[in-house]
Design an enzyme around this catalytic site. Structure first.
Site, PDB file in Angstrom:
ATOM      1  N   ASP A  22       0.815  -1.219   0.000  1.00 31.65           N
ATOM      2  CA  ASP A  22       0.000   0.000   0.000  1.00 31.65           C
ATOM      3  C   ASP A  22       0.848   1.269   0.000  1.00 31.65           C
ATOM      4  OD1 ASP A  22      -2.121  -1.848   0.398  1.00 31.65           O
ATOM      5  OD2 ASP A  22      -1.871  -1.711   2.564  1.00 31.65           O
ATOM      6  N   GLU A 194     -11.215   0.898  -3.599  1.00 33.03           N
ATOM      7  CA  GLU A 194     -10.577   1.273  -2.339  1.00 33.03           C
ATOM      8  C   GLU A 194      -9.307   2.062  -2.664  1.00 33.03           C
ATOM      9  OE1 GLU A 194      -9.294  -2.302  -0.295  1.00 33.03           O
ATOM     10  OE2 GLU A 194      -8.805  -3.292  -2.170  1.00 33.03           O
TER      11      GLU A 194
END
Length: 540
Positions: A22, A194
């Site tokens: 991420d 997301e």
């Protein structure tokens, strides 16, 4: 700065090997910083630094105080998800989620912002923003306004759980949210939107999201709008980085990412990826960080090179730099002579490390205080570092005198509370001090197998050296007494269990394999275990 670029130097992917998912990237002058998720590992958020996008150094973990982060009781793969690192107004801004529960229909996710003038300084007390969903991000608009985006989690039956990307304005000074919450994007047909990030260029707002879930269907999706609140149109490719249609690609699961512009105006995109074992389809290294080039075309969109979204293993570095490369593979030797734990090491969940270990109580040693089991979600005395290559050797020297079977200490290859291989010293009523292996291979209830073999191995008093040899999907444990040769134990352990994809509930596993030192005292008397050294050597 030299204007020459060395033609033989390429950026080698992944740039942050081992569990570093991420990524969020920002540039301040000539310096680049990447923040990555740390989940249940403490301190929270890894920040790496580079001046050339080729060589990266771990320099900080900012969430290092109880007021910033306390993860005691957080389940496996909860904790810190998808941080966002930006720089504006002479300060760094770090947005992060502390996930308290992620299984079942509802998710308990709390989003915060902390700031600091120095990347490795003391970060401010956290400002709470919301709990409506995860993967929050902060956007600093060119008019001085600040906007907060996150995915919206919808727990209701019959509704898509990924409920879109929501936008809310923050007060520029207090950073408190105000005004309406607007749902601005529902993703592409791939769904599961997301990881939002907002950018602005030539009058367009660009919204980057991750879709498809963080497994082999993962992708980075791009859209744009003239209005920050939308509507957003999709990129002609829809997904600008993905491996989902190329099962032979070296870098798999490519998706969730962020981009940055160099001083020369070139655009580089960082994203998560994984390198699964070819004969297992499992990824002990977890989700790593890679980098790609994007090129802006006349249509006002950034495109992957040659229009191919498949991530590349080698990427040309920024122009205008005289680049060299840090030697590989990695080797680390720790003698624990410092009063500070080497930065490569972390522990689990606990904001009070003095309850777990000490580097000063016996100078020259890492002393672990025996605490709860390897399956505990509260107080585990486990200090470990990431596996960053598919093959490695790790060794440590242990001094430990257990008094009964509830006390143990040793060398552990660890993924989470239900997936580990543990070479440990304990006490047996018949054998006295002894050596054994405990393995937990993804059992839903955390049941482990021990001891492997007919019985533990009796040991004399004194120091013992412990060793783990990892060769792709295989793990071999060895031990040595005094200056004796290594004695390999007759077990070839399945190392690929220590991965996202293995075991019950594997779809909710998001971290990566670690190797390190651990101590337990299930009687609660905190029997200490002293580790004289730790050596990690990569073989590939």
């Amino acid at each position: 700065m030299s204007t020459k670029i060395m033609a033989d130097i390429q950026i080698q992917n992944p740039i942050l090997p081992g569990f570093n998912p991420d990524p969020s990237i920002c540039r301040v002058g000539n310096d680049y910083y990447i923040a990555t998720s740390t989940f249940e590992w403490y301190p929270g958020v890894q920040i790496h630094h580079s001046t050339d996008l080729v060589n990266w150094t771990l320099i900080a973990r900012p969430l290092n105080r109880p007021d910033l982060l306390d993860m005691r009781g957080n389940p496996d793969s909860c904790g810190i998800w998808a941080p966002c690192l930006t720089h504006s107004d002479g300060r760094f801004y770090l947005v992060y989620t502390d996930v308290k529960r992620h299984s079942g229909d509802a998710k308990d996710v709390h989003n915060y912002i902390t700031t600091c003038e120095k990347i490795d300084g003391d970060w401010s007390a956290p400002i709470y923003i919301n709990s409506s969903g995860f993967d929050p991000s902060l956007f600093h608009d060119d008019d001085g306004r600040k906007w907060f985006v996150n995915m919206l989690w919808d727990y209701r039956p019959g509704k898509p759980k990924f409920g879109g990307i929501v936008l809310q304005e923050l007060d520029a000074k207090s950073l408190k949210p105000f005004g309406p919450v607007r749902n601005i994007f529902h993703g592409s047909e791939l769904g599961m939107e997301e990881g939002p990030h907002l950018y602005k260029r030539n009058g367009y707002y660009y919204l980057l999201t991750a879709e498809g879930g963080t497994e082999y269907n993962h992708a980075s999706t791009l859209a744009r709008s003239r209005d920050i609140a939308g509507p957003y149109e999709l990129h002609p490719l829809t997904h600008i980085v993905t491996s989902r249609s190329n099962p032979q690609a070296h870098l798999q699961r490519a998706g969730h990412g962020d981009w940055v512009e160099t001083l020369e105006g070139e655009t580089f995109f960082v994203h998560l990826c994984s390198r699964p074992l070819r004969n297992r389809g499992r990824s002990p290294l977890g989700r790593e960080t890679a980098i790609q080039r994007l090129e802006w075309r006349d249509d006002g969109w950034p495109w992957p090179l040659e229009g191919d979204p498949t991530p590349r293993v080698e990427v040309a570095p920024p122009t205008g730099l005289d680049v060299s490369r840090t030697p590989q593979p990695r080797e680390q030797h720790c003698d624990f002579s410092s009063s500070q734990l080497p930065i490569d090491f972390q522990w689990l969940r606990m904001p009070y490390p003095e309850e777990l270990f000490s580097l000063t109580e016996r100078p020259g040693y890492l002393r672990l205080f025996g605490r709860e089991s390897l399956g505990s979600l509260f107080r585990s005395a486990l200090v470990a570092r990431r596996q960053q290559a598919l093959c490695y050797t790790a060794t440590t020297t242990l001094e430990f005198e257990p008094e009964h079977f509830q006390q143990m200490a040793g060398l552990v290859c660890y993924y989470n509370s239900r997936k580990y291989h543990y070479l440990y010293v304990s006490h047996d009523e018949q054998l006295g001090r002894c050596l054994a292996i405990m393995s937990c291979e993804g059992d839903a209830n955390g049941h482990a197998r021990y001891p492997l073999g007919e019985s533990p191995i009796a040991l004399p008093d004194g120091p013992i050296r412990l060793r783990a040899d990892v060769q792709f999907e295989h793990l071999y444990f060895s031990y040595a007494l005094s200056n004796d040769d290594w004695r390999r134990l007759p077990f070839k352990l399945e190392y690929s269990w220590l991965s996202d994809e293995a075991g019950t509930g594997a779809g909710n596993n998001f971290t990566g394999a670690f190797v390190g030192m651990a101590a337990q005292d299930l009687a609660g008397t905190a029997q200490p275990a002293d580790f004289a050294d730790f050596h990690y050597q990569e073989l590939s």
